[in-house]
Design an enzyme around this catalytic site. Structure first.
Site, PDB file in Angstrom:
ATOM      1  N   SER A  36     -25.081 -46.516 -20.718  1.00 44.97           N
ATOM      2  CA  SER A  36     -25.347 -46.509 -22.165  1.00 44.97           C
ATOM      3  C   SER A  36     -26.756 -46.076 -22.541  1.00 44.97           C
ATOM      4  O   SER A  36     -27.016 -45.795 -23.712  1.00 44.97           O
ATOM      5  CB  SER A  36     -25.091 -47.893 -22.745  1.00 44.97           C
ATOM      6  OG  SER A  36     -23.713 -48.095 -22.873  1.00 44.97           O
ATOM      7  N   LYS A  91     -27.063 -42.924 -24.391  1.00 48.67           N
ATOM      8  CA  LYS A  91     -26.742 -42.835 -25.827  1.00 48.67           C
ATOM      9  C   LYS A  91     -27.982 -42.547 -26.673  1.00 48.67           C
ATOM     10  O   LYS A  91     -27.894 -41.931 -27.739  1.00 48.67           O
ATOM     11  CB  LYS A  91     -26.087 -44.144 -26.299  1.00 48.67           C
ATOM     12  CG  LYS A  91     -24.723 -44.405 -25.645  1.00 48.67           C
ATOM     13  CD  LYS A  91     -24.242 -45.835 -25.934  1.00 48.67           C
ATOM     14  CE  LYS A  91     -22.897 -46.117 -25.274  1.00 48.67           C
ATOM     15  NZ  LYS A  91     -22.487 -47.529 -25.449  1.00 48.67           N
ATOM     16  N   VAL A 110     -24.646 -50.487 -18.347  1.00 49.61           N
ATOM     17  CA  VAL A 110     -23.901 -51.390 -17.452  1.00 49.61           C
ATOM     18  C   VAL A 110     -24.172 -51.169 -15.965  1.00 49.61           C
ATOM     19  O   VAL A 110     -23.757 -51.995 -15.141  1.00 49.61           O
ATOM     20  CB  VAL A 110     -22.361 -51.319 -17.639  1.00 49.61           C
ATOM     21  CG1 VAL A 110     -21.904 -52.118 -18.825  1.00 49.61           C
ATOM     22  CG2 VAL A 110     -21.863 -49.931 -17.650  1.00 49.61           C
ATOM     23  N   TYR A 114     -27.224 -54.495 -27.438  1.00 50.33           N
ATOM     24  CA  TYR A 114     -25.942 -54.924 -27.997  1.00 50.33           C
ATOM     25  C   TYR A 114     -26.060 -56.249 -28.730  1.00 50.33           C
ATOM     26  O   TYR A 114     -27.029 -56.478 -29.433  1.00 50.33           O
ATOM     27  CB  TYR A 114     -24.862 -54.986 -26.883  1.00 50.33           C
ATOM     28  CG  TYR A 114     -24.702 -53.649 -26.257  1.00 50.33           C
ATOM     29  CD1 TYR A 114     -24.134 -52.616 -26.978  1.00 50.33           C
ATOM     30  CD2 TYR A 114     -25.185 -53.384 -24.996  1.00 50.33           C
ATOM     31  CE1 TYR A 114     -24.026 -51.349 -26.435  1.00 50.33           C
ATOM     32  CE2 TYR A 114     -25.081 -52.123 -24.443  1.00 50.33           C
ATOM     33  CZ  TYR A 114     -24.497 -51.120 -25.179  1.00 50.33           C
ATOM     34  OH  TYR A 114     -24.406 -49.892 -24.661  1.00 50.33           O
ATOM     35  N   TYR A 118     -18.449 -37.420 -21.948  1.00 53.75           N
ATOM     36  CA  TYR A 118     -19.107 -38.726 -22.110  1.00 53.75           C
ATOM     37  C   TYR A 118     -19.249 -39.431 -20.751  1.00 53.75           C
ATOM     38  O   TYR A 118     -20.303 -40.006 -20.449  1.00 53.75           O
ATOM     39  CB  TYR A 118     -18.278 -39.569 -23.087  1.00 53.75           C
ATOM     40  CG  TYR A 118     -18.747 -40.993 -23.243  1.00 53.75           C
ATOM     41  CD1 TYR A 118     -19.820 -41.318 -24.066  1.00 53.75           C
ATOM     42  CD2 TYR A 118     -18.094 -42.034 -22.569  1.00 53.75           C
ATOM     43  CE1 TYR A 118     -20.241 -42.643 -24.209  1.00 53.75           C
ATOM     44  CE2 TYR A 118     -18.503 -43.356 -22.716  1.00 53.75           C
ATOM     45  CZ  TYR A 118     -19.576 -43.651 -23.531  1.00 53.75           C
ATOM     46  OH  TYR A 118     -19.989 -44.953 -23.667  1.00 53.75           O
TER      47      TYR A 118
END
Ligand code: DON
Length: 309
Positions: A65, A68, A263, A245, A193
């Protein structure tokens, strides 16, 4: 340039390493499950081009992530703010990273922000390029420029492992396709992705990316403005509000720096105008953030008063 080893940093790493036993390695992408639970590394890259590191810094990991933040910067450069934020919102969710619930219940069907999977998939869908290969090669070129490392590549084993298991991400995409948030072929998007998430690097590379953001988008080595200042500011703000998050609020209070986790156990931290931090510790807490990485950032922030607030 090699990093200096730092005894002070090594001491903090050994304290933080103790909590690795309380976490769990992500295995919903089976290839990630092969990591060593006790690993922990940190590199700190100063904007004046010095660096310090400690722990298992020879270990590489995939961005997951953390990528991103980079795709967001890239599409903002590709299209500008109004195009991007017409499709993706700016609000934290308080939900887990892969949650689908708000796509249906929120009155405007846009994903709430670009750091959750739904928003990130919509962002990846906006990368300019005639096909998925060109889009990936533009993303890789951008990552190589940020890290000043031409050897950065995709780990195809981890990318395929994610692609073969990305049922929830596929569901998010089809849901968003129905509402016109994304267009094009969903399998191509999941492929792109998965590869963006599987870009592999070391803590030092990640710390260097952090240093570029710490300098408002200017590369500390080349002094080139790689990311416009305003776009770097937007990315850092999202890192504060949504980067960890549904643990972002507590992290802002206890650590207080822009940060983004993945992760695989990576965390990129930014101490504006001072340095970038790259951490790798694959043992995760219940919210999917590196358990020892958070502990280490907490110790660093307390010891050196890093909070921006
Ligand atoms: O979408 C996924 O499942 C992953 N490739 C990225 C998720 C991730 O890193 C969430 N972070 N804590």
């Amino acid at each position: 340039m090699p990093c200096q080893t730092s005894e002070e940093l090594a001491e903090l790493v050994s304290i933080a390493r103790e909590v690795t036993k309380d976490g769990k390695i992500a295995d919903y992408i089976p290839a990630l499950g092969e990591a060593d639970q006790g690993d922990l590394s940190v590199a700190i890259y100063h904007v004046e081009n010095t660096c310090m590191s400690a722990g298992d810094i020879e270990k590489s990991f995939t961005l997951q992530s953390i990528s991103k933040v980079l795709t967001l910067a890239l599409v903002l450069m590709d299209h500008g703010e109004s195009y991007v934020f017409d499709k993706v919102g700016m609000e934290p969710t308080g939900d887990p990273f892969n949650s689908i619930v708000k796509l249906e219940t929120h009155e405007n069907q846009r994903p709430l922000n670009p750091m959750i999977n739904a928003g990130a998939l919509a962002v990846t869908n906006m990368i300019k390029g005639s096909d998925k290969e060109e889009k990936l090669s533009r993303f890789l070129a951008f990552t190589k420029e940020l890290t000043f490392n031409q050897d950065i590549k995709v780990c195809h084993e981890i990318a395929s492992s994610e692609f073969e298991n990305a049922w929830l991400n596929r569901s998010l995409c089809y849901f968003m396709k129905k509402d016109g948030i994304i267009d094009g072929d969903v399998e191509d998007l999941i492929d792109l992705y998965s590869k963006q998430c599987a870009v592999q690097m070391h803590s030092l590379d990640l710390a260097k990316i952090g240093a570029v953001f710490a300098l408002d988008g200017k590369h500390p080595q080349t002094e080139k403005q790689i990311i416009p200042k305003d776009i770097a500011r937007i990315c850092k703000t999202f890192m504060v509000t949504c980067g960890m998050y549904n643990a972002s609020g507590e992290f802002a209070i206890k650590v207080g720096i822009p940060a983004k986790s993945g992760v695989s156990g990576g965390i990129m931290g930014i101490v504006p105008y001072h340095f970038g931090i790259g951490i790798f510790g694959p043992s995760l807490d219940k919210k999917g953030n590196s358990i020892a990485g958070i502990k280490l950032l907490h110790l660093l922030s307390e010891k050196y008063e890093l909070s921006i607030f």
